[in-house]
Design an enzyme around this catalytic site. Structure first.
Site, PDB file in Angstrom:
ATOM      1  N   SER A 144       0.845  -1.272   0.090  1.00  0.00           N
ATOM      2  CA  SER A 144      -0.020  -0.024   0.102  1.00  0.00           C
ATOM      3  C   SER A 144       0.693   1.210  -0.092  1.00  0.00           C
ATOM      4  CB  SER A 144      -0.755   0.022   1.219  1.00  0.00           C
ATOM      5  OG  SER A 144      -1.506   1.181   1.469  1.00  0.00           O
ATOM      6  N   TYR A 157      -1.544   0.649  10.532  1.00  0.00           N
ATOM      7  CA  TYR A 157      -1.645   0.237   9.232  1.00  0.00           C
ATOM      8  C   TYR A 157      -0.570   0.218   8.502  1.00  0.00           C
ATOM      9  CZ  TYR A 157      -3.406  -0.921   4.628  1.00  0.00           C
ATOM     10  OH  TYR A 157      -3.815  -1.376   3.465  1.00  0.00           O
TER      11      TYR A 157
END
Lengths: 251, 449
Positions: A144, A157
């Site tokens: 990501s 995250y």
């Protein structure tokens, strides 16, 4: 086997209910993929995903897999590889967590880290060894942009993805020349159920666009794929923004 | 015998896989290599000129047969040679031409081995007269999965499964081949231009039988009225009396020219529509409208690309695919449609090659059948290429045609049985001859051969 355009005939999805993974699987089934393994926690959603892909003409099997149960990865994945060559492993499991809540509940934060990072280290290494033994295959890792630079709003995250991303890059270097191709995919904000209800970031994308980028990356044997591609330049600029300024950016 | 794990690709440089490369130096070492090839099997490899994945074996063994390259016996009277399968056609030409003999069939490169020529059942510009390579093979010795060496002669199922069998029935160790007599090492070549595809097909149909060798180079980037414009080159081995006094002193000389190789790393996209378009335009314009009896070296006529070592590098890191198919006579409609679709898509293909095949040979997976065959190279990175070629496959299969396995790297397995009606016989023979799957390649895994 993969064909000249890098398209796999068999696919193993780790995280079989991931929307990005399923969009990718649908696209690959429309091309060359005939056999799909969906690995995930047994659920009706997993069976539904399998049924959807079957409807497209693929031979789909599900397998019980839990990213957190790292001690079981060797056995579970070993059984899949024993059934025949896997041309592509798509490592797609991951959780977003709830940043505000997780900051207060360290055990829940650890769960995010263990799923996204520890689980991936384990499943990634097990898959890599099996791919290396068969002398070919692609390991596609869904990272990501959040891993590129930690942000106040989702650094738990983000840090887990940063670890995953660094791991996958290193694994790619380790496997260079073994016939195994490791590709790190770094999407920006993807509109999925995982991000439903969150404020949308600029350059938001869709699972289908990620799938398209994955197919292109396979053809080019890319090592890193950004979705959308312009994020490569946006992120390389953001990386160099001083922290003082970065902190105040509305990201 | 050495073994090391290396990354292997075909000549098109797509889809690399890793394998243990084993190079047997004796027949005993070859037998040992087959017996010990392990769970993922082995596949023989010659000089690696198959475009796709026919001589790759991911995670298993690849048997490089080029060290077994002895020419054992030449019968200079009857023109029969007994040689190891690792001998290249290049080497055979060097040895045989001074004796007045030439290989019966040669593809566009001399750098293929005799074993590879049999395994792919290669064809050349003389297919309409001479058939494929296997027609000239009297017998061969085959090392099968059980480690035995079998003498295989014409007319047997094992012969027909092996000729065109892509190395999957066993390792050919030696072969006995009937050669073709020649008086000189020069070719007498006629060249003419065709303004479009119909003109080209008419010219080829009308006069093919007068020439032993015949081929047409098509400009696939030409569009509109000149779609399918081409240069026809036809020839025959020049007789001694066609040579001038100087050439007659050494009529069987074989001295192919060699240019430097392109650099190992070239940028992607060097061959794009514009550069290939310029090249094709030049190639078409430079060809004479009509010229007869031009004397050319064998190497210039048969193997123009062999003059540039590693020419496959010009396609860059992404490599290229070669697409070769045949459609039977009577299905010219399909050929026209395929050429039109390729031209419309502006595939940056260097001159594509069209020729007419004669009678088929009995190899179960042998490619040629009586009809038109077109071959073209395309950069693998061309967007949408996979879908385009899938579409062409469907047309070819529906017309009763097929694609060439030695060049394939992307066919959908579902279409294979329609293209090769004896596929089931081939599978059955393999199942019986090689129950533990000692011989396996990326091609056989991909297409489930």
């Amino acid at each position: 086997m993969k064909d000249a355009f890098g398209l796999p005939q068999s696919l193993l999805v780790l995280g079989g209910t991931s929307e990005i993974a399923l969009a990718t699987a649908r696209r690959l089934v429309a091309r060359r993929t005939r056999t799909v393994w969906l690995a995930g926690r047994p659920s009706s959603a997993l069976e539904q995903s399998a049924a959807d892909l079957r409807a497209l003409g693929a031979d789909v099997r599900t397998v019980a897999f839990d990213a957190l149960a790292t001690e079981s990865h060797e056995t579970v994945l070993g059984k899949v590889f024993a059934e025949g060559d896997i041309d592509m492993v798509l490592l797609a499991f991951g959780v977003l967590g709830d940043q505000a809540h997780d900051e207060r509940e360290p055990l829940d934060a650890v769960r995010v880290a263990q799923t996204n990072y520890t689980g991936a280290v384990s499943a990634g290494l097990v898959s890599a060894r099996a791919l290396q033994a068969q002398g070919h295959g692609s390991l596609v890792v869904l990272s990501s942009v959040a891993g590129e630079r930690a942000r106040r709003s989702n650094f738990i995250y983000g840090s887990s993805k940063a670890g995953l991303d660094a791991f996958a890059q290193g694994l790619g270097d380790a496997l260079h020349g073994t016939g195994v191709h490791v590709m790190v995919v770094r999407p920006g904000f993807v509109r999925t159920k995982m991000t439903a209800g969150l404020p949308e970031a600029p350059l938001a994308t869709t699972p289908e666009e990620v799938a398209t980028a994955v197919e292109l990356g396979l053809r080019r044997r890319s090592e890193t794929v950004w979705v959308p591609g312009v994020l490569r330049w946006v992120m390389s600029a953001l990386r160099h923004v001083p922290r003082e300024v970065f902190r105040r950016l509305p990201l | 015998m050495s073994a090391e794990t290396v990354s292997v690709t075909g000549w098109g440089r797509t889809a690399p896989t890793a394998a243990r490369l084993i190079r047997p130096r004796t027949y005993e070492e070859a037998v040992a290599a087959v017996r010990d090839c392990g769970a993922r099997g082995g596949i023989p490899r010659g000089l690696g000129r198959a475009y796709g994945d026919a001589a790759q074996n991911a995670g298993g063994a690849v048997l490089d047969m080029t060290a077994l390259d002895r020419v054992h016996v030449i019968d200079a009277d009857s023109g029969i040679v007994l040689c190891d399968a690792g001998v290249s056609l290049h080497r055979l030409m060097r040895v045989l031409l001074p004796l007045g003999w030439f290989v019966p069939v040669t593809p566009g490169t001399r750098h293929v081995t005799v074993g590879g020529a049999i395994g792919a059942d290669i064809h050349g510009k003389n297919h309409h007269v001479s058939g494929s390579f296997s027609r000239h093979v009297l017998s061969f010795e085959l090392l099968t999965a059980d480690g035995e060496i079998r003498a295989v002669s014409r007319g047997t199922p094992l012969f027909d499964a092996t000729t065109g069998g892509m190395g999957l029935t066993g390792v050919i160790l030696t072969a006995t081949v009937q050669l073709q007599p020649v008086q000189t090492s020069l070719m007498s070549v006629d060249t003419e231009r065709a303004r479009d595809l119909d003109d080209l097909m008419a010219r080829l149909s009308a006069t093919d039988d007068y020439y032993r060798y015949s081929v047409a180079w098509i400009d696939l980037l030409a569009r509109g009225a000149s779609t399918g414009r081409a240069v026809l080159t036809r020839g025959e081995h020049a007789p001694l009396d066609a040579l001038g006094t100087r050439a007659r002193r050494d009529p069987l000389a074989f001295r192919p020219a060699q240019l430097p190789a392109p650099p190992a790393v070239l940028p992607e996209g060097l061959l794009n529509r514009r550069t290939v378009g310029w090249f094709n335009e030049l190639w078409y314009r430079k060809a004479p409208r009509a010229r007869t009896g031009q004397l050319q070296k064998l190497s210039t006529f048969f193997h123009p690309l062999d003059g540039v070592p590693h020419w496959n590098r010009v396609y860059g890191r992404g490599g290229f695919v070669q697409y070769q198919f045949v459609v039977p006579y009577g299905r010219e409609d399909t050929l026209r449609r395929v050429v039109r679709r390729l031209s419309e898509r502006r595939c940056p293909s260097f001159l594509a090659v069209l020729k007419r095949f004669g009678d088929a040979d009995p190899g179960w997976l042998s490619f040629p059948l009586p009809g038109w065959t077109l071959a073209l190279d395309i950069p693998a990175g061309l967007p949408g290429l996979g879908a385009l070629l899938d579409g062409l496959d469907e047309e070819v299969a529906a017309a009763g045609g097929r694609v060439y396995l030695a060049k394939d790297s992307r066919l959908r397995p579902e279409l294979l049985a329609a293209m090769y009606p004896r596929l089931d016989d081939f599978r059955a023979l393999r199942a019986e001859l090689d129950p533990r799957g000692a011989f396996v390649s990326d091609l056989s895994r991909r297409l489930d051969l």
